[in-house]
Design a protein around this motif. Structure first.
Motif, mmCIF file in Angstrom:
data_model
loop_
_atom_site.group_PDB
_atom_site.id
_atom_site.type_symbol
_atom_site.label_atom_id
_atom_site.label_comp_id
_atom_site.label_asym_id
_atom_site.label_seq_id
_atom_site.Cartn_x
_atom_site.Cartn_y
_atom_site.Cartn_z
ATOM 1 N N ASP A 67 0.830 -1.216 0.000
ATOM 2 C CA ASP A 67 0.000 0.000 0.000
ATOM 3 C C ASP A 67 0.860 1.260 0.000
ATOM 4 O OD1 ASP A 67 -2.304 -1.515 -0.039
ATOM 5 O OD2 ASP A 67 -2.712 -1.287 2.103
ATOM 6 N N TYR A 68 1.919 1.248 0.794
ATOM 7 C CA TYR A 68 2.822 2.406 0.837
ATOM 8 C C TYR A 68 3.516 2.585 -0.509
ATOM 9 C CZ TYR A 68 6.597 5.554 2.080
ATOM 10 O OH TYR A 68 7.464 6.620 2.110
ATOM 11 N N LEU A 69 3.958 1.497 -1.106
ATOM 12 C CA LEU A 69 4.624 1.588 -2.401
ATOM 13 C C LEU A 69 3.699 2.205 -3.444
ATOM 14 C CD1 LEU A 69 6.427 -1.830 -2.225
ATOM 15 C CD2 LEU A 69 7.537 0.415 -2.249
ATOM 16 N N LEU A 70 2.453 1.786 -3.465
ATOM 17 C CA LEU A 70 1.491 2.354 -4.418
ATOM 18 C C LEU A 70 1.198 3.824 -4.099
ATOM 19 C CD1 LEU A 70 -0.930 -0.673 -4.797
ATOM 20 C CD2 LEU A 70 0.599 0.264 -6.556
ATOM 21 N N ARG A 71 1.084 4.146 -2.820
ATOM 22 C CA ARG A 71 0.772 5.525 -2.401
ATOM 23 C C ARG A 71 1.893 6.485 -2.757
ATOM 24 N NH1 ARG A 71 -0.085 4.378 2.723
ATOM 25 N NH2 ARG A 71 1.720 5.344 3.680
ATOM 26 N N THR A 72 3.125 5.997 -2.822
ATOM 27 C CA THR A 72 4.268 6.863 -3.116
ATOM 28 C C THR A 72 4.752 6.720 -4.553
ATOM 29 O OG1 THR A 72 5.800 5.202 -2.236
ATOM 30 C CG2 THR A 72 5.024 6.930 -0.703
ATOM 31 N N TRP A 73 3.917 6.202 -5.420
ATOM 32 C CA TRP A 73 4.221 6.038 -6.841
ATOM 33 C C TRP A 73 3.510 7.134 -7.608
ATOM 34 C CZ3 TRP A 73 5.331 0.387 -7.947
ATOM 35 C CH2 TRP A 73 5.955 0.217 -9.184
ATOM 36 N N HIS A 74 4.159 7.733 -8.572
ATOM 37 C CA HIS A 74 3.566 8.819 -9.369
ATOM 38 C C HIS A 74 2.271 8.339 -10.012
ATOM 39 C CE1 HIS A 74 3.068 11.820 -12.516
ATOM 40 N NE2 HIS A 74 3.904 12.579 -11.822
ATOM 41 N N PRO A 75 1.204 9.143 -9.951
ATOM 42 C CA PRO A 75 -0.079 8.706 -10.523
ATOM 43 C C PRO A 75 -0.009 8.387 -12.021
ATOM 44 C CG PRO A 75 -0.256 10.940 -9.602
ATOM 45 C CD PRO A 75 1.123 10.449 -9.322
ATOM 46 N N GLY A 76 0.921 8.989 -12.732
ATOM 47 C CA GLY A 76 1.046 8.729 -14.162
ATOM 48 C C GLY A 76 1.751 7.431 -14.514
ATOM 49 N N THR A 77 2.478 6.842 -13.580
ATOM 50 C CA THR A 77 3.218 5.610 -13.854
ATOM 51 C C THR A 77 2.862 4.477 -12.892
ATOM 52 O OG1 THR A 77 5.081 6.371 -12.490
ATOM 53 C CG2 THR A 77 5.205 6.829 -14.864
ATOM 54 N N ARG A 78 2.019 4.748 -11.923
ATOM 55 C CA ARG A 78 1.652 3.758 -10.893
ATOM 56 C C ARG A 78 0.840 2.616 -11.496
ATOM 57 N NH1 ARG A 78 -0.622 6.893 -6.562
ATOM 58 N NH2 ARG A 78 -2.198 7.410 -8.094
ATOM 59 N N PRO A 79 1.200 1.385 -11.176
ATOM 60 C CA PRO A 79 0.393 0.247 -11.645
ATOM 61 C C PRO A 79 -0.929 0.187 -10.870
ATOM 62 C CG PRO A 79 2.135 -0.514 -10.194
ATOM 63 C CD PRO A 79 2.353 0.960 -10.378
ATOM 64 N N ALA A 80 -1.891 -0.500 -11.401
ATOM 65 C CA ALA A 80 -3.188 -0.640 -10.736
ATOM 66 C C ALA A 80 -3.066 -1.418 -9.432
ATOM 67 C CB ALA A 80 -4.189 -1.328 -11.663
ATOM 68 N N ARG A 81 -2.150 -2.377 -9.406
ATOM 69 C CA ARG A 81 -1.905 -3.148 -8.187
ATOM 70 C C ARG A 81 -0.468 -3.633 -8.186
ATOM 71 N NH1 ARG A 81 -4.788 -8.999 -9.166
ATOM 72 N NH2 ARG A 81 -2.740 -9.934 -9.165
ATOM 73 N N LEU A 82 -0.036 -4.084 -7.040
ATOM 74 C CA LEU A 82 1.338 -4.517 -6.890
ATOM 75 C C LEU A 82 1.334 -5.819 -6.102
ATOM 76 C CD1 LEU A 82 4.295 -3.689 -7.357
ATOM 77 C CD2 LEU A 82 4.200 -2.473 -5.182
ATOM 78 N N ASP A 83 1.843 -6.867 -6.717
ATOM 79 C CA ASP A 83 1.931 -8.167 -6.060
ATOM 80 C C ASP A 83 3.392 -8.417 -5.698
ATOM 81 O OD1 ASP A 83 -0.824 -8.792 -6.418
ATOM 82 O OD2 ASP A 83 -0.401 -9.349 -8.495
ATOM 83 N N LEU A 84 3.687 -8.346 -4.408
ATOM 84 C CA LEU A 84 5.052 -8.566 -3.946
ATOM 85 C C LEU A 84 5.298 -10.056 -3.753
ATOM 86 C CD1 LEU A 84 5.325 -5.688 -1.320
ATOM 87 C CD2 LEU A 84 6.068 -5.700 -3.714
ATOM 88 N N ASP A 85 6.511 -10.473 -4.049
ATOM 89 C CA ASP A 85 6.901 -11.870 -3.877
ATOM 90 C C ASP A 85 7.243 -12.113 -2.405
ATOM 91 O OD1 ASP A 85 8.102 -14.369 -3.814
ATOM 92 O OD2 ASP A 85 9.580 -13.909 -5.374
ATOM 93 N N PRO A 86 6.440 -12.899 -1.690
ATOM 94 C CA PRO A 86 6.708 -13.119 -0.263
ATOM 95 C C PRO A 86 8.000 -13.895 -0.011
ATOM 96 C CG PRO A 86 4.903 -14.514 -0.992
ATOM 97 C CD PRO A 86 5.258 -13.616 -2.145
ATOM 98 N N GLY A 87 8.544 -14.544 -1.031
ATOM 99 C CA GLY A 87 9.781 -15.292 -0.872
ATOM 100 C C GLY A 87 11.039 -14.456 -1.091
ATOM 101 N N MET A 88 10.860 -13.222 -1.548
ATOM 102 C CA MET A 88 12.007 -12.349 -1.811
ATOM 103 C C MET A 88 12.623 -11.907 -0.489
ATOM 104 S SD MET A 88 13.926 -10.874 -3.959
ATOM 105 C CE MET A 88 13.560 -10.069 -5.469
ATOM 106 N N ARG A 89 13.928 -12.055 -0.360
ATOM 107 C CA ARG A 89 14.637 -11.665 0.855
ATOM 108 C C ARG A 89 15.663 -10.584 0.514
ATOM 109 N NH1 ARG A 89 10.787 -13.179 2.819
ATOM 110 N NH2 ARG A 89 10.434 -15.197 3.786
ATOM 111 N N TRP A 90 15.318 -9.332 0.830
ATOM 112 C CA TRP A 90 16.217 -8.210 0.607
ATOM 113 C C TRP A 90 17.257 -8.199 1.710
ATOM 114 C CZ3 TRP A 90 15.830 -5.910 -3.941
ATOM 115 C CH2 TRP A 90 14.624 -6.022 -4.637
ATOM 116 N N THR A 91 18.522 -7.941 1.355
ATOM 117 C CA THR A 91 19.594 -8.055 2.333
ATOM 118 C C THR A 91 20.394 -6.780 2.567
ATOM 119 O OG1 THR A 91 21.092 -8.893 0.631
ATOM 120 C CG2 THR A 91 19.850 -10.531 1.917
#
Length: 144
Positions: A67-91
């Motif tokens: 939700d935060y990622l979508l809220r902080t995305w420019h309205p002209g380039t923001r996707p309709a929805r964002l599906d994050l990969d729950p298996g992704m591990r950022w380090t």
């Protein structure tokens, strides 16, 4: 007409840190998450610079805050929805350079490297202010 400040580029101010841990925020700054990116995620404050927005967006990826990622995305380039990969591990996150993006600018660029288990993402992201708030517009992948 006001004179626009000179375009600046500066190197990273902090090295990458682990994505989670008691020592600091996932974004790599030393403050605890609640006092750092957590206040942006909860809507208690706006990121004051393009770099801080980029850091808060990285933390949002780490924590699954779509939700935060979508809220902080420019309205002209923001996707309709964002599906994050729950298996992704950022380090870790490393800020490589910034251009503009301060309180005196309406646009900014942040180049960064975000590491994840098995690789890294190198992006040069563009940011813009919309109604006074910094938002992510889009990005390029240097060397890709």
């Amino acid at each position: 007409m006001a004179r626009r400040p000179a375009r600046t580029s500066r190197p990273a101010r902090s090295a990458s840190r682990p994505a989670a841990g008691p020592a600091g925020c996932p974004c790599g700054l030393p403050e605890p998450y609640d006092a750092c990116c957590g206040r942006f995620h909860r809507g208690e404050a706006l990121a004051p610079t393009a770099e801080r927005l980029m850091r808060s967006r990285y933390s949002a990826f780490v924590r699954g805050e779509a939700d935060y990622l979508l809220r902080t995305w420019h309205p002209g380039t923001r996707p309709a929805r964002l599906d994050l990969d729950p298996g992704m591990r950022w380090t870790g996150l490393e800020i490589l350079a910034t251009e503009d993006g301060t309180a005196f600018h309406s646009t900014g660029v942040v180049e960064f490297r975000a590491s994840y288990r098995g690789g890294a993402l190198h992006e040069r992201s563009r940011f813009e202010r919309v109604d006074g708030a910094w938002v992510y517009v889009d990005g390029d992948f240097p060397g890709a």
